[in-house]
Motif scaffolding. Structure first.
Motif, PDB file in Angstrom:
ATOM      1  N   VAL A  52       7.474  -7.572   3.461  1.00  0.00           N
ATOM      2  CA  VAL A  52       7.741  -8.818   4.020  1.00  0.00           C
ATOM      3  C   VAL A  52       6.252  -9.827   3.885  1.00  0.00           C
ATOM      4  N   LEU A  53       5.696  -9.938   3.803  1.00  0.00           N
ATOM      5  CA  LEU A  53       4.448 -10.424   3.370  1.00  0.00           C
ATOM      6  C   LEU A  53       4.782 -11.484   2.011  1.00  0.00           C
ATOM      7  N   ARG A  54       5.301 -10.252   0.103  1.00  0.00           N
ATOM      8  CA  ARG A  54       5.681 -10.866  -0.075  1.00  0.00           C
ATOM      9  C   ARG A  54       6.959 -11.534  -0.355  1.00  0.00           C
ATOM     10  N   SER A  55       7.900 -11.879   0.812  1.00  0.00           N
ATOM     11  CA  SER A  55       9.158 -12.033   0.978  1.00  0.00           C
ATOM     12  C   SER A  55       8.291 -13.881   1.019  1.00  0.00           C
ATOM     13  N   VAL A  56       7.866 -13.562   2.321  1.00  0.00           N
ATOM     14  CA  VAL A  56       7.937 -15.002   3.261  1.00  0.00           C
ATOM     15  C   VAL A  56       6.972 -15.536   2.323  1.00  0.00           C
ATOM     16  N   LEU A  57       6.145 -15.100   1.794  1.00  0.00           N
ATOM     17  CA  LEU A  57       4.740 -15.947   0.614  1.00  0.00           C
ATOM     18  C   LEU A  57       6.075 -16.806  -0.619  1.00  0.00           C
ATOM     19  N   ILE A  58       6.835 -15.869  -1.189  1.00  0.00           N
ATOM     20  CA  ILE A  58       7.427 -16.218  -1.708  1.00  0.00           C
ATOM     21  C   ILE A  58       8.906 -17.624  -1.032  1.00  0.00           C
ATOM     22  N   ARG A  59       9.259 -17.505   0.017  1.00  0.00           N
ATOM     23  CA  ARG A  59      10.019 -18.210   0.472  1.00  0.00           C
ATOM     24  C   ARG A  59       9.208 -20.080   0.719  1.00  0.00           C
ATOM     25  N   GLN A  74       3.648  -2.738  -5.482  1.00  0.00           N
ATOM     26  CA  GLN A  74       2.836  -1.483  -5.746  1.00  0.00           C
ATOM     27  C   GLN A  74       1.626  -2.014  -4.808  1.00  0.00           C
ATOM     28  N   ILE A  75       0.934  -3.206  -6.367  1.00  0.00           N
ATOM     29  CA  ILE A  75      -0.355  -3.946  -5.611  1.00  0.00           C
ATOM     30  C   ILE A  75      -0.689  -4.137  -5.080  1.00  0.00           C
ATOM     31  N   LEU A  76      -0.027  -4.869  -3.670  1.00  0.00           N
ATOM     32  CA  LEU A  76       0.853  -5.503  -1.921  1.00  0.00           C
ATOM     33  C   LEU A  76      -0.214  -4.381  -1.775  1.00  0.00           C
ATOM     34  N   GLU A  77       0.525  -3.659  -1.701  1.00  0.00           N
ATOM     35  CA  GLU A  77       0.510  -1.999  -0.652  1.00  0.00           C
ATOM     36  C   GLU A  77      -0.549  -1.828  -1.281  1.00  0.00           C
ATOM     37  N   ALA A  78      -0.925  -1.468  -2.173  1.00  0.00           N
ATOM     38  CA  ALA A  78      -2.391  -0.643  -2.673  1.00  0.00           C
ATOM     39  C   ALA A  78      -3.817  -1.531  -1.800  1.00  0.00           C
ATOM     40  N   THR A  79      -3.685  -2.662  -2.366  1.00  0.00           N
ATOM     41  CA  THR A  79      -4.909  -3.206  -0.876  1.00  0.00           C
ATOM     42  C   THR A  79      -5.194  -3.836  -0.054  1.00  0.00           C
ATOM     43  N   LEU A  80      -3.065  -3.354   0.438  1.00  0.00           N
ATOM     44  CA  LEU A  80      -3.269  -3.143   2.029  1.00  0.00           C
ATOM     45  C   LEU A  80      -4.233  -1.794   2.389  1.00  0.00           C
ATOM     46  N   LEU A  81      -3.925  -1.120   1.863  1.00  0.00           N
ATOM     47  CA  LEU A  81      -4.482   0.551   1.977  1.00  0.00           C
ATOM     48  C   LEU A  81      -5.506   0.634   1.596  1.00  0.00           C
ATOM     49  N   ASN A  82      -6.832  -0.351   0.689  1.00  0.00           N
ATOM     50  CA  ASN A  82      -8.107  -0.386   0.879  1.00  0.00           C
ATOM     51  C   ASN A  82      -8.511  -0.605   2.035  1.00  0.00           C
ATOM     52  N   PRO A  83      -9.339   0.071   2.563  1.00  0.00           N
ATOM     53  CA  PRO A  83     -10.496   0.095   3.302  1.00  0.00           C
ATOM     54  C   PRO A  83     -11.503  -0.653   3.627  1.00  0.00           C
ATOM     55  N   ALA A  84     -11.771  -1.663   2.375  1.00  0.00           N
ATOM     56  CA  ALA A  84     -12.720  -2.717   2.407  1.00  0.00           C
ATOM     57  C   ALA A  84     -12.074  -3.997   2.742  1.00  0.00           C
ATOM     58  N   PHE A  85     -10.334  -3.118   2.401  1.00  0.00           N
ATOM     59  CA  PHE A  85     -10.018  -5.003   2.309  1.00  0.00           C
ATOM     60  C   PHE A  85      -9.183  -4.965   3.345  1.00  0.00           C
ATOM     61  N   HIS A  86      -9.332  -3.782   4.535  1.00  0.00           N
ATOM     62  CA  HIS A  86      -8.341  -3.592   5.741  1.00  0.00           C
ATOM     63  C   HIS A  86      -9.950  -4.390   7.015  1.00  0.00           C
ATOM     64  N   SER A 131     -11.915 -14.872  -0.779  1.00  0.00           N
ATOM     65  CA  SER A 131     -11.466 -14.560  -1.764  1.00  0.00           C
ATOM     66  C   SER A 131     -11.423 -13.881  -2.789  1.00  0.00           C
ATOM     67  N   ASN A 132     -11.278 -12.029  -1.968  1.00  0.00           N
ATOM     68  CA  ASN A 132     -10.311 -11.328  -2.207  1.00  0.00           C
ATOM     69  C   ASN A 132      -9.154 -11.274  -1.933  1.00  0.00           C
ATOM     70  N   ILE A 133      -8.479 -12.755  -1.176  1.00  0.00           N
ATOM     71  CA  ILE A 133      -7.100 -12.374  -1.113  1.00  0.00           C
ATOM     72  C   ILE A 133      -6.905 -13.226  -2.574  1.00  0.00           C
ATOM     73  N   SER A 134      -7.729 -13.883  -2.819  1.00  0.00           N
ATOM     74  CA  SER A 134      -7.340 -14.709  -4.139  1.00  0.00           C
ATOM     75  C   SER A 134      -7.371 -13.947  -5.918  1.00  0.00           C
ATOM     76  N   THR A 135      -7.770 -13.034  -5.720  1.00  0.00           N
ATOM     77  CA  THR A 135      -8.064 -12.512  -6.756  1.00  0.00           C
ATOM     78  C   THR A 135      -6.793 -11.543  -6.498  1.00  0.00           C
ATOM     79  N   SER A 136      -6.766 -10.645  -5.359  1.00  0.00           N
ATOM     80  CA  SER A 136      -6.162  -8.630  -4.961  1.00  0.00           C
ATOM     81  C   SER A 136      -4.583  -9.270  -4.848  1.00  0.00           C
ATOM     82  N   LEU A 137      -3.981 -10.204  -4.074  1.00  0.00           N
ATOM     83  CA  LEU A 137      -3.060 -10.091  -3.720  1.00  0.00           C
ATOM     84  C   LEU A 137      -2.257 -11.566  -4.723  1.00  0.00           C
ATOM     85  N   LEU A 138      -3.031 -11.996  -5.040  1.00  0.00           N
ATOM     86  CA  LEU A 138      -2.022 -13.478  -6.054  1.00  0.00           C
ATOM     87  C   LEU A 138      -2.577 -13.887  -7.638  1.00  0.00           C
ATOM     88  N   ILE A 139      -1.959 -14.200  -8.506  1.00  0.00           N
ATOM     89  CA  ILE A 139      -1.828 -14.400  -9.505  1.00  0.00           C
ATOM     90  C   ILE A 139      -2.189 -16.055  -9.624  1.00  0.00           C
TER      91      ILE A 139
END
Length: 262
Positions: A52-59, A74-86, A131-139
């Motif tokens: 849903v996050l990906r769909s909303v950001l695109i909208r 896949q990358i979004l999910e992996a990032t969300l599951l990273n304990p440090a990111f959470h 910064s983490n969001i910028s590099t991990s969730l965006l291109i």
């Protein structure tokens, strides 16, 4: 220096209802899933949130014009599951903004703490999570807009500085916010970094001072759930201040170095 609400109860209700209903719905669709994920960061909660996050950001414009693209599911999910990111997100959930204030227009306070080390730690955490969001969730992201949109969607912390919100802040009296591009800050002492780390304190003070007016209006609007979303409520109102001729906020005195708070 203080940000005050100058709009009436009726005017606030009106602009909340005028705000694009699809944006209201998009925010709530992510926020509900984010609440589950933040409480329990399991794959069962991260997977639907990533989708849903990906769909909303695109909208909301990601991938269009000069806006950054969003990473794969896949990358979004992996990032969300990273304990440090959470863990980095937990420090910016809904109660955080209301815990920030500016005392006598001259110094910042978090709760009842105003010591330099505590404030510096907050600054570091905010800039780090963006910064983490910028590099991990965006291109190929270079601006603060989309990292702040993600932080807002996931935690409700504070308004995202898109062009309309920046315009709203500028018209209220925050000098230097209505810029064509608000670049991700390279270091903590830059003007851009200080604007990002000082602004939420003015917003927190404004919400606390005007809480009854703002929440009563939100409760009577078509979107009463905004009562429990101070960061999103201010985001909507500042966006609308940048979109309409009627002033909602006033920051006074209007000075160029408002971000010089220690």
């Amino acid at each position: 220096m203080r940000l005050t609400v100058v709009a009436s109860h009726a005017a606030i209700i009106n602009v909340i209802n005028m705000f694009n209903s699809e944006y209201h719905n998009d925010y709530q669709s992510v926020s509900k899933l984010a609440t589950l994920y933040l409480a329990t960061p399991t794959e069962a909660n991260a997977t639907p949130l990533a989708n849903v996050l990906r769909s909303v950001l695109i909208r909301w414009g990601a991938g269009k014009r000069k806006a950054p693209k969003v990473q794969t599911l896949q990358i979004l999910e992996a990032t969300l599951l990273n304990p440090a990111f959470h863990a980095s997100l937990i420090g910016f959930t809904n109660g955080t903004l209301t815990n920030l204030t500016v005392i006598d227009g001259s110094f910042r306070m978090i709760g009842n703490l105003a010591d330099e080390a505590h404030l510096l730690e907050f600054d570091k955490r905010l800039l780090s999570v963006l910064s983490n969001i910028s590099t991990s969730l965006l291109i190929e992201n270079t601006n603060v807009t989309y990292p702040m949109k993600v932080l807002l969607l996931l935690t409700g912390f504070m308004p995202a500085l898109d062009s309309q919100v920046r315009k709203g802040l500028s018209s209220a009296g925050f000098v230097g916010t209505n810029v064509t591009r608000f670049i991700m800050p390279a270091d903590m002492d830059s003007f851009q970094a200080r604007k990002l780390t000082r602004l939420p304190f003015y917003l927190g003070e404004c919400f606390a001072t005007n809480q009854s007016l703002l929440t009563d209006a939100a409760a009577e609007s078509d979107y009463p759930w905004l009562v429990d979303e101070p960061g999103r409520l201010l985001d909507v109102l500042l966006f609308m201040q940048g979109s309409t001729a009627s002033p909602l906020f006033l920051f006074a005195p209007k000075i160029s170095n408002w971000h010089a708070l220690p």
